[in-house]
Enzyme design. Sequence first.
Site, PDB file in Angstrom:
ATOM      1  N   GLY A  12       0.791  -1.235   0.000  1.00 26.12           N
ATOM      2  CA  GLY A  12       0.000   0.000   0.000  1.00 26.12           C
ATOM      3  C   GLY A  12       0.816   1.275   0.000  1.00 26.12           C
ATOM      4  O   GLY A  12       0.350   2.315   0.473  1.00 26.12           O
ATOM      5  N   SER A  13       2.030   1.216  -0.572  1.00 28.01           N
ATOM      6  CA  SER A  13       2.808   2.466  -0.617  1.00 28.01           C
ATOM      7  C   SER A  13       2.136   3.476  -1.549  1.00 28.01           C
ATOM      8  O   SER A  13       2.203   4.681  -1.306  1.00 28.01           O
ATOM      9  CB  SER A  13       4.255   2.200  -1.020  1.00 28.01           C
ATOM     10  OG  SER A  13       4.341   1.770  -2.355  1.00 28.01           O
ATOM     11  N   ASN A  14       1.467   2.991  -2.599  1.00 27.96           N
ATOM     12  CA  ASN A  14       0.721   3.928  -3.454  1.00 27.96           C
ATOM     13  C   ASN A  14      -0.497   4.489  -2.722  1.00 27.96           C
ATOM     14  O   ASN A  14      -0.826   5.666  -2.888  1.00 27.96           O
ATOM     15  CB  ASN A  14       0.300   3.244  -4.760  1.00 27.96           C
ATOM     16  CG  ASN A  14       1.437   3.204  -5.758  1.00 27.96           C
ATOM     17  OD1 ASN A  14       1.860   4.234  -6.268  1.00 27.96           O
ATOM     18  ND2 ASN A  14       1.952   2.016  -6.029  1.00 27.96           N
ATOM     19  N   LEU A  90      -4.294  -6.827  -7.219  1.00 21.84           N
ATOM     20  CA  LEU A  90      -3.901  -7.954  -8.052  1.00 21.84           C
ATOM     21  C   LEU A  90      -5.065  -8.826  -8.531  1.00 21.84           C
ATOM     22  O   LEU A  90      -4.857  -9.761  -9.287  1.00 21.84           O
ATOM     23  CB  LEU A  90      -2.872  -8.821  -7.304  1.00 21.84           C
ATOM     24  CG  LEU A  90      -1.518  -8.128  -7.076  1.00 21.84           C
ATOM     25  CD1 LEU A  90      -0.590  -9.025  -6.265  1.00 21.84           C
ATOM     26  CD2 LEU A  90      -0.867  -7.738  -8.404  1.00 21.84           C
ATOM     27  N   ASN A 107      -5.869   2.967 -12.855  1.00 23.91           N
ATOM     28  CA  ASN A 107      -4.933   1.952 -12.377  1.00 23.91           C
ATOM     29  C   ASN A 107      -3.511   2.468 -12.556  1.00 23.91           C
ATOM     30  O   ASN A 107      -3.214   3.162 -13.528  1.00 23.91           O
ATOM     31  CB  ASN A 107      -5.113   0.670 -13.202  1.00 23.91           C
ATOM     32  CG  ASN A 107      -4.146  -0.435 -12.794  1.00 23.91           C
ATOM     33  OD1 ASN A 107      -4.015  -0.757 -11.612  1.00 23.91           O
ATOM     34  ND2 ASN A 107      -3.461  -1.018 -13.774  1.00 23.91           N
ATOM     35  N   HIS A 109       0.279   1.248 -13.299  1.00 19.18           N
ATOM     36  CA  HIS A 109       1.017   0.083 -13.794  1.00 19.18           C
ATOM     37  C   HIS A 109       2.506   0.437 -13.842  1.00 19.18           C
ATOM     38  O   HIS A 109       2.878   1.500 -14.357  1.00 19.18           O
ATOM     39  CB  HIS A 109       0.526  -0.318 -15.186  1.00 19.18           C
ATOM     40  CG  HIS A 109       1.220  -1.547 -15.688  1.00 19.18           C
ATOM     41  ND1 HIS A 109       0.914  -2.812 -15.234  1.00 19.18           N
ATOM     42  CD2 HIS A 109       2.245  -1.693 -16.557  1.00 19.18           C
ATOM     43  CE1 HIS A 109       1.719  -3.683 -15.803  1.00 19.18           C
ATOM     44  NE2 HIS A 109       2.538  -3.038 -16.613  1.00 19.18           N
ATOM     45  N   ASP A 150      -4.800  -3.859 -18.664  1.00 13.42           N
ATOM     46  CA  ASP A 150      -3.892  -2.740 -18.966  1.00 13.42           C
ATOM     47  C   ASP A 150      -4.143  -2.137 -20.354  1.00 13.42           C
ATOM     48  O   ASP A 150      -3.196  -1.658 -21.004  1.00 13.42           O
ATOM     49  CB  ASP A 150      -2.411  -3.175 -18.855  1.00 13.42           C
ATOM     50  CG  ASP A 150      -2.057  -3.743 -17.484  1.00 13.42           C
ATOM     51  OD1 ASP A 150      -2.638  -3.295 -16.488  1.00 13.42           O
ATOM     52  OD2 ASP A 150      -1.195  -4.635 -17.416  1.00 13.42           O
ATOM     53  N   GLU A 179       5.850   6.158  -9.446  1.00 13.72           N
ATOM     54  CA  GLU A 179       4.431   5.846  -9.210  1.00 13.72           C
ATOM     55  C   GLU A 179       3.858   6.776  -8.149  1.00 13.72           C
ATOM     56  O   GLU A 179       2.736   7.287  -8.287  1.00 13.72           O
ATOM     57  CB  GLU A 179       4.275   4.393  -8.739  1.00 13.72           C
ATOM     58  CG  GLU A 179       4.632   3.364  -9.785  1.00 13.72           C
ATOM     59  CD  GLU A 179       4.460   1.944  -9.259  1.00 13.72           C
ATOM     60  OE1 GLU A 179       3.437   1.654  -8.638  1.00 13.72           O
ATOM     61  OE2 GLU A 179       5.366   1.122  -9.462  1.00 13.72           O
TER      62      GLU A 179
HETATM   63  C1  GRF Z   1       3.371  -1.218  -7.454  1.00 13.18           C
HETATM   64  O1  GRF Z   1       4.520  -1.326  -8.225  1.00 13.18           O
HETATM   65  C2  GRF Z   1       2.192  -1.235  -8.364  1.00 13.18           C
HETATM   66  O2  GRF Z   1       2.338  -0.498  -9.512  1.00 13.18           O
HETATM   67  C3  GRF Z   1       2.168  -2.691  -8.661  1.00 13.18           C
HETATM   68  O3  GRF Z   1       2.358  -3.320  -7.432  1.00 13.18           O
HETATM   69  C4  GRF Z   1       3.141  -2.481  -6.624  1.00 13.18           C
HETATM   70  C5  GRF Z   1       2.336  -2.254  -5.396  1.00 13.18           C
HETATM   71  O4  GRF Z   1       2.884  -1.395  -4.529  1.00 13.18           O
HETATM   72  N1  GRF Z   1       1.041  -3.077  -9.445  1.00 13.18           N
HETATM   73  P1  GRF Z   1       2.128  -0.864  -3.260  1.00 13.18           P
HETATM   74  O5  GRF Z   1       1.214  -1.969  -2.688  1.00 13.18           O
HETATM   75  O6  GRF Z   1       1.349   0.346  -3.651  1.00 13.18           O
HETATM   76  O7  GRF Z   1       3.234  -0.559  -2.297  1.00 13.18           O
END
Ligand code: GRF
Length: 211
Positions: A12-14, A90, A107, A109, A150, A179
Amino acid sequence: MRRIAVLVSGSGSNLQSLIDAQQSGQISGAQIALVISSKPNVFALERAATHGIASRVIRTADYSPAEYEKALLNTLTEHSIDTIVLAGFLAILPQGVIGAYRGRIVNIHPSLIPSFCGKGFYGARVHRAVYESAVKLTGATVHFVDEGIDTGKVICQCGVAVAADDTPETIAAKVLKIEHQILPEVVAALVADRIEWVDERPFIRRGEEIG
Ligand code: GRF
């Protein structure tokens, strides 16, 4: 106030980059109202709890395909969600969800679409394929979600160079940094209605400029 659901499967870093952008005001007029994880016990759920964001675990394995779609739609409706962000999610999003939220799902990617994307290209596999192919440029893409894998229209991309001393792991780290920049930028634009279509191609409007 727009209400965003962030769908996750891992660290969940994003998601964190979106929470930070909401707190800094980069994302305004919108609230991250819900986190849905396809897996239990992932760190993304702890991030949601830390920030007082409602969360639910909805696993495909627990439902038939039709029930899975219904569970997602019901949960999104219960929380009055109008915008969906797939951030390292995923699972495959059911068609009914895509149809109900068309143009309001994005999304992230970890490659420059249309390279290194589609079936089987996720997580570390993307960066290993980039490394093995010897390309000198990779990056990250934020795109709208449609029924394909995608295949939705690209909204924003940013490249990073692949150097001789890079490994799949260092490439992944460089891309992840990108990202965390472009996902909040796109979500901020989406909820502020700053995405403009030019000849069926979406662009972000920044002041007078689009690009
Ligand atoms: C990221 O590289 C995202 O693009 C990919 O999986 C990774 C997930 O990172 N699909 P996080 O869970 O947001 O840290």
